[in-house]
Write a protein that holds these residues in place. Structure first.
Motif, short mmCIF file in Angstrom:
data_model
loop_
_atom_site.label_atom_id
_atom_site.label_comp_id
_atom_site.label_asym_id
_atom_site.label_seq_id
_atom_site.Cartn_x
_atom_site.Cartn_y
_atom_site.Cartn_z
N ALA A 42 0.95 -1.05 -0.10
CA ALA A 42 0.00 -0.13 -0.07
C ALA A 42 0.89 1.20 0.06
O ALA A 42 1.86 1.34 0.79
N SER A 43 0.53 2.00 -0.88
CA SER A 43 1.37 3.38 -0.89
C SER A 43 0.56 4.59 -0.35
O SER A 43 0.82 5.66 -0.26
N SER A 44 -0.48 4.24 0.56
CA SER A 44 -1.41 5.41 1.07
C SER A 44 -1.17 5.18 2.72
O SER A 44 -2.25 5.64 3.26
N PHE A 45 -0.15 4.91 3.33
CA PHE A 45 0.05 4.73 4.61
C PHE A 45 0.53 6.27 5.01
O PHE A 45 1.40 6.91 4.38
N SER A 58 -5.32 2.87 2.73
CA SER A 58 -6.57 2.50 1.99
C SER A 58 -6.18 1.47 1.00
O SER A 58 -5.04 1.05 0.57
N VAL A 59 -7.27 0.81 0.90
CA VAL A 59 -7.17 -0.54 -0.03
C VAL A 59 -8.54 -0.39 -0.88
O VAL A 59 -9.27 0.03 -0.40
N ALA A 60 -8.50 -0.75 -2.04
CA ALA A 60 -9.43 -0.84 -3.05
C ALA A 60 -10.48 -1.62 -2.84
O ALA A 60 -10.15 -3.07 -2.02
N THR A 61 -12.08 -1.46 -2.62
CA THR A 61 -12.89 -2.23 -2.39
C THR A 61 -12.88 -3.45 -3.19
O THR A 61 -13.64 -4.52 -2.59
N THR A 62 -12.21 -3.76 -4.42
CA THR A 62 -12.15 -4.72 -5.25
C THR A 62 -11.25 -5.68 -4.70
O THR A 62 -10.80 -6.84 -5.39
N THR A 124 -3.83 -3.61 15.39
CA THR A 124 -5.13 -4.34 14.90
C THR A 124 -5.99 -3.48 14.31
O THR A 124 -5.77 -2.29 14.43
N VAL A 125 -7.13 -3.81 13.64
CA VAL A 125 -8.05 -2.93 12.93
C VAL A 125 -8.83 -2.16 14.11
O VAL A 125 -9.50 -2.78 14.66
N TYR A 126 -8.66 -0.65 13.85
CA TYR A 126 -9.54 0.04 14.70
C TYR A 126 -10.80 0.34 14.42
O TYR A 126 -11.68 0.38 14.94
N ARG A 127 -10.78 0.81 13.00
CA ARG A 127 -12.12 0.90 12.34
C ARG A 127 -11.82 1.04 10.72
O ARG A 127 -10.81 1.26 10.17
N GLU A 128 -12.91 0.73 9.96
CA GLU A 128 -12.76 0.84 8.53
C GLU A 128 -13.95 1.88 7.95
O GLU A 128 -14.95 1.76 8.49
N ILE A 135 -11.63 1.60 0.87
CA ILE A 135 -11.70 1.57 2.15
C ILE A 135 -10.67 2.13 2.94
O ILE A 135 -9.47 1.65 2.64
N ILE A 136 -10.79 3.07 3.78
CA ILE A 136 -9.60 3.62 4.61
C ILE A 136 -9.50 2.67 5.80
O ILE A 136 -10.57 2.78 6.54
N VAL A 137 -8.43 2.16 6.05
CA VAL A 137 -8.27 1.44 7.39
C VAL A 137 -7.55 1.71 8.42
O VAL A 137 -6.52 2.36 8.19
N LEU A 138 -8.41 2.32 9.44
CA LEU A 138 -7.36 2.67 10.55
C LEU A 138 -6.87 1.62 11.38
O LEU A 138 -7.75 0.42 11.89
N LEU A 139 -5.69 1.67 11.83
CA LEU A 139 -5.16 0.54 12.37
C LEU A 139 -4.51 1.08 13.91
O LEU A 139 -3.92 2.37 14.01
N GLN A 140 -4.74 0.39 15.11
CA GLN A 140 -4.14 0.78 16.47
C GLN A 140 -3.03 0.12 16.67
O GLN A 140 -2.78 -1.06 16.30
N LEU A 141 -1.96 0.77 17.02
CA LEU A 141 -0.73 0.34 17.16
C LEU A 141 -0.45 -0.30 18.55
O LEU A 141 -0.96 0.11 19.37
#
Length: 167
Positions: A42-45, A58-62, A124-128, A135-141
């Motif tokens: 991913a290049s959207s970090f 971010s990751v494509a919905t596809t 861990t996944v915090y929220r999508e 999909i914007i994926v928020l991750l908790q460290l």
């Protein structure tokens, strides 16, 4: 003077070209899922928050990988080093060969980190958040490795580059 385009001119090719002028780092997001290494590039970090400690990508919905990857209790995020351009291409390639020849470490929670990454995070996944075709994926460290002294791989204008030596 440059003329600003109107929204009827916002075709995907023009947008991709305009978005590409902003250089970004590249990360591998990976975990062991059902006994297999699973991951993507991913290049959207980006960093999001210090309290709580959050990052996002971010990751494509596809994406066919994200539905499997998100089932892991923990995800590893590795900032790719400036010599990882081929690794990045491999992580975007055929699923069965994404980790061939790549040295990784796996946490007890299943987070996978690339051993030569500039920095590694256990998350861990915090929220999508649904956002158009992504999909914007928020991750908790939960843990971070010492970032060391390496430089990150840069994605710019649809190609890979390196930071100029500032020393």
């Amino acid at each position: 003077m440059t003329t600003l385009r109107t929204n009827q001119d916002l075709d995907p090719a023009a947008l991709r070209q305009a978005f590409g002028v902003f250089p970004t780092g590249v990360v591998a997001v990976a975990a062991e899922v059902d006994g297999a290494l699973t991951g993507l590039a991913a290049s959207s970090f980006t960093s999001v928050s210090l309290d709580p400690p959050l990052v996002s990508f971010s990751v494509a919905t596809t994406s066919k990988t994200w539905p499997d990857l998100r089932r892991s209790s923990h995800l590893g995020v590795s900032v790719l080093a400036d010599h990882h351009d081929e690794v990045c291409r491999q992580l975007a390639g055929p699923v069965d060969h994404r980790f061939d020849g790549i040295a990784v470490s796996i946490s007890e929670n299943g987070a996978v980190g690339l051993d030569e990454g500039v920095a590694q995070f256990d998350c861990t996944v915090y929220r999508e958040v649904e956002a158009g075709d992504h999909i914007i994926v928020l991750l908790q460290l939960h843990a971070v490795t010492d970032p060391g002294t390496g430089n990150p791989l840069i994605f710019h204008r649809s190609g890979f580059g390196r930071l100029a030596d500032t020393a």
